[in-house]
Design a protein around this motif. Sequence first.
Motif, PDB file in Angstrom:
ATOM      1  N   ILE A  89      18.523  46.912  -0.333  1.00  0.00           N
ATOM      2  CA  ILE A  89      18.437  46.012   0.820  1.00  0.00           C
ATOM      3  C   ILE A  89      17.771  46.676   2.018  1.00  0.00           C
ATOM      4  O   ILE A  89      17.616  46.043   3.055  1.00  0.00           O
ATOM      5  CB  ILE A  89      19.833  45.459   1.221  1.00  0.00           C
ATOM      6  N   LEU A 174      17.021  39.630   8.320  1.00  0.00           N
ATOM      7  CA  LEU A 174      17.924  40.354   9.218  1.00  0.00           C
ATOM      8  C   LEU A 174      17.611  39.802  10.607  1.00  0.00           C
ATOM      9  O   LEU A 174      16.620  40.207  11.194  1.00  0.00           O
ATOM     10  CB  LEU A 174      17.532  41.826   9.210  1.00  0.00           C
ATOM     11  N   MET A 213      25.700  38.883   7.512  1.00  0.00           N
ATOM     12  CA  MET A 213      26.321  40.210   7.468  1.00  0.00           C
ATOM     13  C   MET A 213      27.743  40.057   8.045  1.00  0.00           C
ATOM     14  O   MET A 213      28.198  38.942   8.269  1.00  0.00           O
ATOM     15  CB  MET A 213      25.477  41.202   8.276  1.00  0.00           C
ATOM     16  N   SER A 214      28.405  41.199   8.293  1.00  0.00           N
ATOM     17  CA  SER A 214      29.806  41.119   8.749  1.00  0.00           C
ATOM     18  C   SER A 214      29.978  40.178   9.948  1.00  0.00           C
ATOM     19  O   SER A 214      30.906  39.385   9.986  1.00  0.00           O
ATOM     20  CB  SER A 214      30.311  42.513   9.140  1.00  0.00           C
ATOM     21  N   ARG A 229      25.483  39.901   2.733  1.00  0.00           N
ATOM     22  CA  ARG A 229      25.502  41.364   2.606  1.00  0.00           C
ATOM     23  C   ARG A 229      26.496  41.921   3.621  1.00  0.00           C
ATOM     24  O   ARG A 229      26.239  41.939   4.815  1.00  0.00           O
ATOM     25  CB  ARG A 229      24.091  41.912   2.864  1.00  0.00           C
ATOM     26  N   ILE A 230      27.650  42.370   3.134  1.00  0.00           N
ATOM     27  CA  ILE A 230      28.728  42.749   4.047  1.00  0.00           C
ATOM     28  C   ILE A 230      29.122  44.206   3.850  1.00  0.00           C
ATOM     29  O   ILE A 230      29.515  44.610   2.748  1.00  0.00           O
ATOM     30  CB  ILE A 230      29.932  41.807   3.858  1.00  0.00           C
ATOM     31  N   GLY A 231      28.988  44.958   4.926  1.00  0.00           N
ATOM     32  CA  GLY A 231      29.314  46.378   4.888  1.00  0.00           C
ATOM     33  C   GLY A 231      30.558  46.695   5.691  1.00  0.00           C
ATOM     34  O   GLY A 231      31.643  46.952   5.145  1.00  0.00           O
ATOM     35  N   THR A 232      30.433  46.646   7.025  1.00  0.00           N
ATOM     36  CA  THR A 232      31.483  47.098   7.931  1.00  0.00           C
ATOM     37  C   THR A 232      32.836  46.432   7.674  1.00  0.00           C
ATOM     38  O   THR A 232      33.864  47.107   7.688  1.00  0.00           O
ATOM     39  CB  THR A 232      31.047  46.836   9.387  1.00  0.00           C
ATOM     40  N   ARG A 238      30.356  52.747   9.756  1.00  0.00           N
ATOM     41  CA  ARG A 238      29.599  53.712   8.956  1.00  0.00           C
ATOM     42  C   ARG A 238      29.529  55.066   9.633  1.00  0.00           C
ATOM     43  O   ARG A 238      29.316  55.139  10.834  1.00  0.00           O
ATOM     44  CB  ARG A 238      28.151  53.212   8.770  1.00  0.00           C
TER      45      ARG A 238
HETATM   46  C1  LIG Z   1      23.784  47.616   6.863  1.00  0.00           C
HETATM   47  C2  LIG Z   1      23.227  46.324   6.421  1.00  0.00           C
HETATM   48  C3  LIG Z   1      24.056  45.238   6.142  1.00  0.00           C
HETATM   49  C4  LIG Z   1      25.555  45.239   6.377  1.00  0.00           C
HETATM   50  O1  LIG Z   1      25.827  45.133   7.740  1.00  0.00           O
HETATM   51  P1  LIG Z   1      27.344  45.048   8.287  1.00  0.00           P
HETATM   52  O2  LIG Z   1      27.182  44.587   9.680  1.00  0.00           O
HETATM   53  O3  LIG Z   1      27.908  46.424   8.182  1.00  0.00           O
HETATM   54  O4  LIG Z   1      28.050  44.059   7.446  1.00  0.00           O
HETATM   55  C5  LIG Z   1      23.460  44.083   5.659  1.00  0.00           C
HETATM   56  N1  LIG Z   1      22.137  44.000   5.457  1.00  0.00           N
HETATM   57  C6  LIG Z   1      21.316  45.031   5.704  1.00  0.00           C
HETATM   58  C7  LIG Z   1      19.859  44.881   5.455  1.00  0.00           C
HETATM   59  C8  LIG Z   1      21.834  46.212   6.217  1.00  0.00           C
HETATM   60  O5  LIG Z   1      20.988  47.217   6.486  1.00  0.00           O
END
Ligand SMILES: *Cc1c(COP(=O)(O)O)cnc(C)c1O
Length: 242
Positions: A89, A174, A213-214, A229-232, A238
């Motif tokens: 991604i 994004l 995203m988050s 796409r969920i990270g945090t 991070r």
């Molecule tokens: C880091 C990232 C995410 C996740 O973002 P969070 O705010 O942490 O959920 C999703 N998409 C892309 C392209 C990223 O770089």
Amino acid sequence: MGDTLLQERYARVLDRLDAACAAAGRSRQGVKLIAVSKLHPAESLAVVAAAGQIDFGENYVQEALQKRQYLAANPDTARQCAGIRWHMIGHVQSRKAPLVAGAFSLVHTLDSRKLADAMERRLVEGGLRQPVLFEVNVGGESQKSGVMPADLPQLADYVLEHCPHLDVQGLMCLPPVFDAGDAARPHFALLRELRDALRTRLGLPLPELSMGMSGDFEGAVAEGATMVRIGTDIFGPRPAKM
Ligand SMILES: *Cc1c(COP(=O)(O)O)cnc(C)c1O
């Protein structure tokens, strides 16, 4: 982060995604959760995989490949992680294309002819195919990666004509605003409209919209996201990139 806390956070994200789909009147099957594990240790990824998560997103080519090797080499994680679908991604420099092409379930960030050509060369050599999304710079920000909306049709025409080993599945974005909730929604709507127009132009189904995203995924689901796409919200903040 401890394993239990990680499992709780993951479960909470699944609940929120269920609620977002219900609120949008959409089937939960139509929205895939991609757990974004960039900069988090492979051990955390393994905990979330053990909880049932299949799709993982990574941003940095070397980091992604190292984690995959580590998880495959460790007997405790190898079996659990064998079924993972890996998503690229992050922005891919064309010199890294040989490492990426054919090595991911989906590359979300195709944004130039140069990268398409470099991936195509590697795919031809290896007799491989690579599913891809076009990353669109929906905010039209000059410093950001992604193809500008006005240039998307030409890039898509080029890939269809010259890169037969790339399978175009849809679009990714994004938005310029982060963690802004509904402020991102017009950008998600734009990505959907661009996809609809490109579908007609190319005569391809282009089923995938990777957006949300988050901080904003509920709005993305309302606008038709098929992948968030969920990270945090799963892994926590991070660590800094070394
Ligand atoms: C880091 C990232 C995410 C996740 O973002 P969070 O705010 O942490 O959920 C999703 N998409 C892309 C392209 C990223 O770089």
